[in-house]
Write an enzyme that holds these catalytic residues in place. Structure first.
Site, PDB file in Angstrom:
ATOM      1  N   ASP A 184       0.900  -1.154   0.000  1.00  0.00           N
ATOM      2  CA  ASP A 184       0.000   0.000   0.000  1.00  0.00           C
ATOM      3  C   ASP A 184       0.936   1.200   0.000  1.00  0.00           C
ATOM      4  O   ASP A 184       1.609   1.469   0.995  1.00  0.00           O
ATOM      5  CB  ASP A 184      -0.869   0.003   1.258  1.00  0.00           C
ATOM      6  CG  ASP A 184      -1.853   1.152   1.250  1.00  0.00           C
ATOM      7  OD1 ASP A 184      -1.450   2.285   0.895  1.00  0.00           O
ATOM      8  OD2 ASP A 184      -3.030   0.945   1.587  1.00  0.00           O
ATOM      9  N   HIS A 185       1.015   1.907  -1.131  1.00  0.00           N
ATOM     10  CA  HIS A 185       2.117   2.875  -1.245  1.00  0.00           C
ATOM     11  C   HIS A 185       1.975   4.031  -0.257  1.00  0.00           C
ATOM     12  O   HIS A 185       2.939   4.724   0.037  1.00  0.00           O
ATOM     13  CB  HIS A 185       2.298   3.355  -2.690  1.00  0.00           C
ATOM     14  CG  HIS A 185       1.322   4.387  -3.141  1.00  0.00           C
ATOM     15  ND1 HIS A 185       0.070   4.075  -3.586  1.00  0.00           N
ATOM     16  CD2 HIS A 185       1.413   5.734  -3.219  1.00  0.00           C
ATOM     17  CE1 HIS A 185      -0.560   5.188  -3.930  1.00  0.00           C
ATOM     18  NE2 HIS A 185       0.233   6.217  -3.717  1.00  0.00           N
ATOM     19  N   HIS A 247      -5.656   2.971   1.341  1.00  0.00           N
ATOM     20  CA  HIS A 247      -4.795   4.089   1.743  1.00  0.00           C
ATOM     21  C   HIS A 247      -5.333   4.859   2.947  1.00  0.00           C
ATOM     22  O   HIS A 247      -4.625   5.119   3.913  1.00  0.00           O
ATOM     23  CB  HIS A 247      -4.635   5.088   0.588  1.00  0.00           C
ATOM     24  CG  HIS A 247      -4.163   4.470  -0.695  1.00  0.00           C
ATOM     25  ND1 HIS A 247      -3.280   3.430  -0.735  1.00  0.00           N
ATOM     26  CD2 HIS A 247      -4.430   4.767  -1.995  1.00  0.00           C
ATOM     27  CE1 HIS A 247      -3.029   3.105  -2.000  1.00  0.00           C
ATOM     28  NE2 HIS A 247      -3.726   3.899  -2.778  1.00  0.00           N
TER      29      HIS A 247
HETATM   30  C1  BG6 Z   1      -3.648   5.026  -6.326  1.00  0.00           C
HETATM   31  C2  BG6 Z   1      -5.008   5.148  -6.910  1.00  0.00           C
HETATM   32  O1  BG6 Z   1      -3.557   3.889  -5.498  1.00  0.00           O
HETATM   33  O2  BG6 Z   1      -3.364   6.196  -5.548  1.00  0.00           O
HETATM   34  C3  BG6 Z   1      -5.116   6.398  -7.775  1.00  0.00           C
HETATM   35  O3  BG6 Z   1      -5.301   4.000  -7.695  1.00  0.00           O
HETATM   36  C4  BG6 Z   1      -4.704   7.609  -6.992  1.00  0.00           C
HETATM   37  O4  BG6 Z   1      -6.437   6.568  -8.281  1.00  0.00           O
HETATM   38  C5  BG6 Z   1      -3.367   7.390  -6.308  1.00  0.00           C
HETATM   39  O5  BG6 Z   1      -4.599   8.698  -7.909  1.00  0.00           O
HETATM   40  C6  BG6 Z   1      -3.038   8.529  -5.366  1.00  0.00           C
HETATM   41  O6  BG6 Z   1      -1.746   8.353  -4.875  1.00  0.00           O
HETATM   42  P1  BG6 Z   1      -0.859   9.606  -4.447  1.00  0.00           P
HETATM   43  O7  BG6 Z   1       0.383   9.008  -3.896  1.00  0.00           O
HETATM   44  O8  BG6 Z   1      -0.661  10.432  -5.684  1.00  0.00           O
HETATM   45  O9  BG6 Z   1      -1.681  10.344  -3.424  1.00  0.00           O
END
Ligand code: BG6
Length: 503
Positions: A184-185, A247
């Site tokens: 989960d990034h 997230h």
């Molecule tokens: C991804 C989603 O996991 O996270 C995207 O699939 C979203 O829809 C993105 O834009 C947002 O990530 P960050 O790091 O740009 O907030």
């Protein structure tokens, strides 16, 4: 730089896809130039595109607009590219293909002397998450007695509670839980990790961090982009599955969990699970009062004209998929009993911003009210900016110089960038490094993922049965007005910070 990583081969399934190009290979390069990768390392890309090693290197390094050499010489980039290899497959799980992959892996294993240590990164369509582990097991690659074998699974991890359970079961048949890395990034973002340090390395936040002093907690993840060319994927997902189930519930866990007894994977992940288990279920009947869903219409954002979501490529004309969701809920435990939590996220909003706002209760008596129309409401806030402008701001009332006791809200700022001159590592860089180390703290554990789905599932069910309206909102707005009504009776409201300058 000292280098304690075991030699290994990183195998990326789906290597000709977007993620490998945009995030994974650039992240591995960052580790390479930072001196983190072991000498004995190779990356093996695998997918259905018919590439040679050279074609693959061109695609992900030399002709990749997302690959930034970061000032290094051509020589350094070339040396890095020489560690990249490619195996084409006709299918990801066919016997012949996996045999060919295993053969190639064995050759690389010998050549680079990696001692049977493998990471398998699944960046493929999710239906293959069931079959690839099984195929790897047929070749004994899931369990390498002389080394170790880990598997990284990209999101989405399931589509609902049932599918998440099935997926856990099917991967756990072949890989022990300790070797499964559900990525989960958001957990790789420094500022999300910093939430734990803010809370547990300081003596003065934690005593206030509970129902006695906190009036409400809100978490916003806003994006100004529309779905662009991702309509095909996004329509099967929607904002709740795409952002909240994973997230934002992870961010919530960092904000609200109990102090872990130690900062290790087991202790932290146990506390997160407990937090998810304490979420008060939103029953199907309550969904319409506690959860607002909406879709953007045609209009204009800061990036220009936007077509309505239903007119985006890959999205059906009658789609009922939400591009915005806002919700109010409670956590049933001693710390948070009665404190409302608000979470919202959406595409085509006025700006890109993720932040957590803790609003503290007012002082018990408003003794300066005679001097001022100082609203004595929501003036004590702690704003934790996850991105961009990573940092923290504390807002409180101060006396305006002059007669009487006029009060003004002022802010005290901390900017994360003041802490280091170095580039803050990108989320994927940090997470890949942890997996290479065998350190799972920042990866989601199977039981937690299921508990998060458990909370989200009744909402999805109520939506599927169309028991709840789907609102519309204008691009460039903060979503439908109905999301403000979630706050009725709570005094405060969503914090909608002014637009930042487009960087
Ligand atoms: C991804 C989603 O996991 O996270 C995207 O699939 C979203 O829809 C993105 O834009 C947002 O990530 P960050 O790091 O740009 O907030």
């Amino acid at each position: 730089m000292s280098n304690s990583l075991d030699p290994h081969v990183l195998v990326i399934f789906g290597a000709s896809g977007d993620l490998a190009q945009r995030k994974l290979v650039p992240a591995v390069y960052d580790l390479y130039r930072g001196g983190y990768l072991p000498e004995k390392f190779a990356l093996l890309g695998a997918s259905r595109t018919d590439f040679t090693d050279e074609d693959f290197r061109k695609k992900v390094v030399f002709n990749n607009e997302h690959f930034d050499p970061k000032g290094e010489s051509e020589e350094v980039v070339k040396k890095f590219a020489e560690k990249l290899f490619y195996q084409d497959l006709t299918s990801y799980d066919g016997d012949k293909d996996i045999k060919a992959l295993a053969k190639r892996l064995k050759t690389l294993d010998k050549e680079f002397k990696v001692g049977h240590n493998y990471i398998f990164y699944l960046s493929t369509p999710p239906k293959l998450y069931h079959t690839i582990p099984q195929a790897l097991a047929k070749e004994g690659l899931n369990d390498t007695p002389a080394g170790w074998s880990r598997i990284v699974v990209e999101k989405p991890f399931g589509y609902d509670i049932e599918s998440a359970k099935e997926l856990n079961e099917s991967i756990q048949k072949y890989f022990p839980e300790n070797n499964i890395y559900r990525i989960d990034h958001y957990l790789g973002k420094e500022t999300v990790q910093n939430l734990l340090v803010t809370r547990f390395a300081n003596g003065f936040f934690e005593p206030l961090w509970n129902r006695n002093y906190v009036q409400s907690v809100q978490i916003t993840a806003a994006e100004y982009v529309d779905v662009g060319s991702r309509g095909g994927y996004y329509d099967g997902s929607g904002a709740l599955r795409d952002m909240v189930q994973n997230h934002l519930l992870q961010v919530l866990a960092h904000v609200a969990m109990e102090p872990p007894i130690r900062a290790d994977a087991h202790s932290i992940r146990n506390e997160k699970l407990k937090l998810f288990q304490s979420l008060r279920p939103i029953t199907k009947r309550d969904v319409k009062d506690q959860v607002i869903r909406a879709q953007y219409s045609a209009g204009k954002t800061r990036l220009g004209e936007v077509v309505a979501y239903r007119d985006a490529p890959g999205v059906p004309d009658d789609s009922r998929t939400e591009t915005f969701v806002a919700m109010k809920f409670f956590i049933d435990n001693w710390r948070w009993a009665g404190v409302p939590f608000y979470v919202r996220t959406g595409k085509c909003l006025p700006r890109k911003l993720t932040e957590v706002v803790i609003t503290f209760k007012n002082p018990p008596q408003a003794i300066f009210a005679d001097y001022d129309d100082y609203a004595i409401s929501c003036d004590n806030q702690l704003i934790i900016r996850i991105q961009p402008d990573e940092g923290m701001e504390m807002e409180f009332g101060m006396k305006v110089p002059g007669e009487g006791f006029r009060v003004k809200t002022v802010g005290m700022e901390f900017n994360y960038s003041d802490l280091t001159k170095k580039d803050v590592p990108a989320a994927y860089t940090r997470l890949l490094l942890d997996c290479m180390k065998g350190e799972p703290t920042l990866y989601a554990r199977g039981d937690s993922v299921e508990a998060a789905w458990e909370f989200v599932d009744p909402i999805l069910e109520a939506w599927e049965k169309n028991e709840v309206p789907l609102y519309s909102y204008e691009p460039g707005s903060w979503g439908p007005l109905q999301s403000d009504a979630l706050w009725s009776g709570e005094g405060c409201g969503w914090r909608n910070p002014a637009k930042e300058v487009l960087k």
